[in-house]
Design an enzyme around this catalytic site. Structure first.
Site, PDB file in Angstrom:
ATOM      1  N   ASN A 133      -6.406  -2.637   2.195  1.00  0.00           N
ATOM      2  CA  ASN A 133      -6.400  -4.174   2.093  1.00  0.00           C
ATOM      3  C   ASN A 133      -7.785  -4.524   2.147  1.00  0.00           C
ATOM      4  O   ASN A 133      -8.788  -3.962   2.832  1.00  0.00           O
ATOM      5  CB  ASN A 133      -5.664  -4.571   3.674  1.00  0.00           C
TER       6      ASN A 133
ATOM      7  N   ARG B  46       0.730  -1.230   0.197  1.00  0.00           N
ATOM      8  CA  ARG B  46      -0.093   0.160   0.045  1.00  0.00           C
ATOM      9  C   ARG B  46       1.059   1.391  -0.051  1.00  0.00           C
ATOM     10  O   ARG B  46       0.505   2.242  -0.652  1.00  0.00           O
ATOM     11  CB  ARG B  46      -1.182   0.059   0.948  1.00  0.00           C
TER      12      ARG B  46
END
Length: 83
Positions: free
Chosen positions: A29, A11
């Protein structure tokens, strides 16, 4: 994105890459262990971002990237990591 995308700073890498390319949106996520992202910007920048997502950061193993169209008004300004 699916594959080894957890525990490899995926990320954070996505956020840095998005800022570098000038695309907007978010990354998070998903409950099933995949990573989801919403990306908007110029067609060329989005195309470059998707291409980079196929590789991911050094420690990642990306098995699959699925792209779907989104409405322009769904994409927020800037880029953020969502929880």
């Amino acid at each position: 994105m699916s594959g080894r995308v957890q525990g490899v700073w995926f990320r954070a890498w996505t956020e840095r890459t998005a800022l570098e390319l000038g695309v907007s949106g978010w990354v998070r996520n998903a409950p099933d262990g995949t990573v989801e992202a919403l990306i908007g910007g110029s067609a060329d920048a989005v195309k470059q971002m998707v291409a980079r997502l196929h590789d991911g950061p050094d420690m990642a193993r990306v098995d699959r990237v699925v792209t779907l169209p989104a409405e322009v008004d769904e994409v927020p300004g800037g880029f953020e990591i969502r929880r």
